[in-house]
Design a protein around this motif. Structure first.
Motif, mmCIF file in Angstrom:
data_model
loop_
_atom_site.group_PDB
_atom_site.id
_atom_site.type_symbol
_atom_site.label_atom_id
_atom_site.label_comp_id
_atom_site.label_asym_id
_atom_site.label_seq_id
_atom_site.Cartn_x
_atom_site.Cartn_y
_atom_site.Cartn_z
ATOM 1 N N MET A 1 0.819 -1.190 0.000
ATOM 2 C CA MET A 1 0.000 0.000 0.000
ATOM 3 C C MET A 1 0.862 1.253 0.000
ATOM 4 N N GLY A 2 2.092 1.161 0.514
ATOM 5 C CA GLY A 2 2.976 2.317 0.571
ATOM 6 C C GLY A 2 3.403 2.791 -0.808
ATOM 7 N N LYS A 3 3.622 1.849 -1.746
ATOM 8 C CA LYS A 3 4.028 2.222 -3.094
ATOM 9 C C LYS A 3 2.933 3.031 -3.786
ATOM 10 N N TYR A 4 1.683 2.670 -3.544
ATOM 11 C CA TYR A 4 0.578 3.386 -4.176
ATOM 12 C C TYR A 4 0.566 4.848 -3.727
ATOM 13 N N ARG A 5 0.742 5.087 -2.451
ATOM 14 C CA ARG A 5 0.768 6.467 -1.946
ATOM 15 C C ARG A 5 1.991 7.208 -2.465
ATOM 16 N N GLN A 6 3.110 6.524 -2.524
ATOM 17 C CA GLN A 6 4.337 7.129 -3.029
ATOM 18 C C GLN A 6 4.142 7.591 -4.472
ATOM 19 N N HIS A 7 3.500 6.788 -5.305
ATOM 20 C CA HIS A 7 3.251 7.172 -6.696
ATOM 21 C C HIS A 7 2.255 8.326 -6.793
ATOM 22 N N ARG A 8 1.246 8.311 -5.942
ATOM 23 C CA ARG A 8 0.269 9.409 -5.958
ATOM 24 C C ARG A 8 0.928 10.726 -5.576
ATOM 25 N N VAL A 9 1.785 10.695 -4.550
ATOM 26 C CA VAL A 9 2.479 11.905 -4.122
ATOM 27 C C VAL A 9 3.446 12.366 -5.215
ATOM 28 N N VAL A 41 9.779 10.267 -5.388
ATOM 29 C CA VAL A 41 9.741 10.536 -3.955
ATOM 30 C C VAL A 41 10.191 9.277 -3.228
ATOM 31 N N THR A 42 11.009 9.435 -2.190
ATOM 32 C CA THR A 42 11.453 8.294 -1.393
ATOM 33 C C THR A 42 10.265 7.709 -0.633
ATOM 34 N N PRO A 43 10.352 6.463 -0.207
ATOM 35 C CA PRO A 43 9.220 5.844 0.500
ATOM 36 C C PRO A 43 8.795 6.585 1.774
ATOM 37 N N ASP A 44 9.727 7.258 2.460
ATOM 38 C CA ASP A 44 9.354 8.002 3.664
ATOM 39 C C ASP A 44 8.878 9.423 3.349
ATOM 40 N N LEU A 45 8.835 9.786 2.060
ATOM 41 C CA LEU A 45 8.339 11.072 1.558
ATOM 42 C C LEU A 45 9.150 12.269 2.063
ATOM 43 N N LYS A 46 10.403 12.056 2.437
ATOM 44 C CA LYS A 46 11.234 13.155 2.927
ATOM 45 C C LYS A 46 12.050 13.809 1.827
ATOM 46 N N TYR A 47 12.353 13.082 0.771
ATOM 47 C CA TYR A 47 13.195 13.599 -0.299
ATOM 48 C C TYR A 47 12.530 13.322 -1.645
ATOM 49 N N ALA A 48 12.761 14.223 -2.581
ATOM 50 C CA ALA A 48 12.221 14.049 -3.922
ATOM 51 C C ALA A 48 13.265 14.451 -4.948
ATOM 52 N N LYS A 49 13.423 13.622 -5.968
ATOM 53 C CA LYS A 49 14.278 13.942 -7.104
ATOM 54 C C LYS A 49 13.367 14.448 -8.217
ATOM 55 N N VAL A 50 13.636 15.664 -8.668
ATOM 56 C CA VAL A 50 12.838 16.271 -9.725
ATOM 57 C C VAL A 50 13.669 16.238 -11.001
ATOM 58 N N TYR A 51 13.176 15.523 -12.015
ATOM 59 C CA TYR A 51 13.861 15.420 -13.292
ATOM 60 C C TYR A 51 13.232 16.408 -14.264
ATOM 61 N N TYR A 52 14.071 17.228 -14.903
ATOM 62 C CA TYR A 52 13.576 18.252 -15.815
ATOM 63 C C TYR A 52 14.325 18.174 -17.140
ATOM 64 N N SER A 53 13.685 18.694 -18.161
ATOM 65 C CA SER A 53 14.349 18.817 -19.457
ATOM 66 C C SER A 53 14.054 20.197 -20.009
ATOM 67 N N THR A 54 14.945 20.672 -20.848
ATOM 68 C CA THR A 54 14.754 21.958 -21.501
ATOM 69 C C THR A 54 14.419 21.714 -22.958
ATOM 70 N N LEU A 88 0.443 17.469 3.105
ATOM 71 C CA LEU A 88 1.345 16.430 3.599
ATOM 72 C C LEU A 88 1.906 16.843 4.948
ATOM 73 N N ARG A 89 2.183 15.857 5.774
ATOM 74 C CA ARG A 89 2.787 16.158 7.067
ATOM 75 C C ARG A 89 4.202 16.671 6.889
ATOM 76 N N ILE A 90 4.947 16.033 5.995
ATOM 77 C CA ILE A 90 6.322 16.432 5.714
ATOM 78 C C ILE A 90 6.410 16.758 4.224
ATOM 79 N N THR A 91 6.882 17.934 3.914
ATOM 80 C CA THR A 91 7.101 18.298 2.518
ATOM 81 C C THR A 91 8.498 17.846 2.119
ATOM 82 N N PRO A 92 8.610 17.102 1.022
ATOM 83 C CA PRO A 92 9.929 16.570 0.655
ATOM 84 C C PRO A 92 10.933 17.657 0.278
#
Length: 129
Positions: A1-9, A41-54, A88-92
């Motif tokens: 169930m944690g993966k589903y929330r991780q993908h939604r976030v 987003v990491t499973p604990d929702l503390k960190y997020a990697k944002v991938y961008y392109s120009t 969210l309780r914690i913003t990544p």
């Protein structure tokens, strides 16, 4: 169930970051044609990697460095806006990474197209002899 929330976030964060980037006042970021391709987003929702392109093909290495520096500089503003928009309780914490997968995909597609065209020409010349 944690993966589903991780993908939604991750999906919600990607959509919101796209909207927030329009409001960034830093000229290094606002002047670039920037697309957020994905957010991990990491499973604990503390960190997020944002991938961008120009979308600019003729951007120099210096412009790319300036854009990366502008995104690092604006990360606090983007995170605070993200906290206001997402419940969210914690913003990544955000870290930005350049995503060249679209450009690589276009290059590979062009190479495959050239091979197919070349093979078609060879096949036509073999039939004529």
């Amino acid at each position: 169930m944690g993966k589903y929330r991780q993908h939604r976030v991750s999906d919600a964060a990607r959509q919101e970051i796209c909207d927030i980037l329009r409001d960034v006042k830093d000229p290094r970021v606002s002047g670039a044609f920037l697309t957020v391709t994905s957010v991990e987003v990491t499973p604990d929702l503390k960190y997020a990697k944002v991938y961008y392109s120009t979308l600019s093909d003729n951007a120099t290495a210096e412009e790319e460095k300036e854009l990366a520096a502008g995104l690092r500089s604006a990360a606090g503003f983007i995170r605070s806006q993200l906290a206001q928009r997402l419940n969210l309780r914690i913003t990544p914490e955000l870290s930005f990474y350049k995503d060249d997968s679209l450009r690589r995909g276009v290059d590979i597609s062009a190479k495959i197209g050239a091979l197919v065209f070349h093979d078609a020409e060879d096949g036509d010349s073999k039939e004529e002899t």
